[in-house]
Design an enzyme around this catalytic site. Sequence first.
Site, mmCIF file in Angstrom:
data_model
loop_
_atom_site.group_PDB
_atom_site.id
_atom_site.type_symbol
_atom_site.label_atom_id
_atom_site.label_comp_id
_atom_site.label_asym_id
_atom_site.label_seq_id
_atom_site.Cartn_x
_atom_site.Cartn_y
_atom_site.Cartn_z
ATOM 1 N N ASP A 218 75.553 73.283 49.147
ATOM 2 C CA ASP A 218 74.703 72.511 48.233
ATOM 3 C C ASP A 218 74.251 71.240 48.944
ATOM 4 O O ASP A 218 74.111 71.246 50.161
ATOM 5 C CB ASP A 218 75.475 72.236 46.932
ATOM 6 N N HIS A 241 71.378 71.661 51.103
ATOM 7 C CA HIS A 241 70.181 71.297 50.345
ATOM 8 C C HIS A 241 69.645 69.914 50.700
ATOM 9 O O HIS A 241 68.820 69.373 49.988
ATOM 10 C CB HIS A 241 70.457 71.390 48.845
#
Length: 397
Positions: A218, A241
Amino acid sequence: MASEARFMFIGLLFLILKAASAQQLGEYNVKAYGASGDGKTDSTKAFQDAWKESCATEGKPRIVIPEGKYLVGPLVFEGPCKGTQVIELRGELLASTDLSSYESNWIQFEYIDGLIITGNGKFNGQGAIAWPHNECPKRWSCKLLPTSLVFSNVTEATITGITSLDPKLFHMQVFRSHDMTFNSIWVTAPGDSPNTDGLHIAESSNIVINNAVIGTGDDCISIGPGNRNLSISGVTCGPGHGISVGSLGKTAGENDVVGLTVTNCTFVGTSNGLRIKSWQSSVSALKASGFHYEDIVMKDVYNPIIIDQEYCPYVSCPEKDPSLVKITDVTFKNIRGTSLAEEAIKLVCSASNPCEGVQLQDIHFEYTGDKPNANFKSTCVNAHGSSNDNVNPDSCF
Ligand SMILES: *[C@@H]1O[C@H](CO)[C@@H](O)[C@H](O)[C@H]1NC(C)=O
Ligand SMILES: *[C@@H]1O[C@H](CO)[C@@H](O)[C@H](O)[C@H]1NC(C)=O
Ligand SMILES: *[C@@H]1O[C@H](CO)[C@@H](O)[C@H](O)[C@H]1NC(C)=O
């Protein structure tokens, strides 16, 4: 017989002297409290006992965790303590894989003024077993799995040289803390592990991150509400991310995010580079301002520069009102590399709270996506600001 007794006596004396000198030095070796480095025996109690004594010691007591693997269930290192706590982690801590043993997080540091963690050791969350139980990507409200390391109400702390592996949820979380520095940290989990943010920071100030290598499933670093004066430098991200402010606006009473510098960072193969996001329908009206991004390199990043105020992943959001988060004074300077998306620069702001004072200076991206006739461009929606002439793809201002 007599000589045996003499040996025992000398042995005992030696042990007493050793214990006394350890006390004097303020050194608390977890093995002396019964911890076992075999990777199988639960050593939770030994760690808590060592902390209890160390925390009650003035000066700069040191908890030593020697080489070896230590299975530890949830741990809470709670202050206030009498001195500055030093934790020398040379071994590897293994998180319990029994999910029912967790009330919230794995290792929590709280109410501590003065904390130093050093020693090139590892925190291994053993998360793979928990990832299938993570329902957050599918549900708006979900039960959170344990985060590996939580610092809450911690001040004057330095964390150096540690590695975090495979957390069940986030690797590290900083909450209600200030004056903390993370130096040279390694953060690793598979690119498809759910919600394994590298470092999540909220309600904190004067946090510095210098030199880190973060590859995870993430956000590399996520910056939540209520932060002031954060500095991130020398971080390499990927997979993951990217470095993200937000998501902002989801819950009531969120505080402003003011003052962030991100410099000398590299992104390789991340889905985003520099991102600011707020939920499509916000409960809180807050400000996000004073962000400075400079000297950044990106390689094959999907959205290199993105402001997204219509953020609503996985599920449909309850409502579709424009975000109440006001973004102002954001500079992107000397940023170069390659973009996999046609929109290398995407500034999608709120219809009711347009972005103001966004600056684009010396930005150069090349397209490396696979569309043959790609329309390489930058997009501005409800975004106001300025740019110099040296922006590729052409600035939308
Ligand atoms: C924890 O931090 C918050 C915010 O900085 C502060 O308001 C609160 O008093 C602190 N609590 C304790 C017990 O130190
Ligand atoms: C911002 O943080 C840095 C690093 O902690 C510190 O040196 C500086 O004084 C802080 N600035 C303000 C205005 O608090
Ligand atoms: C980035 O690092 C280089 C080399 O260490 C340094 O010269 C430069 O000032 C840094 N950039 C920023 C914005 O701090």
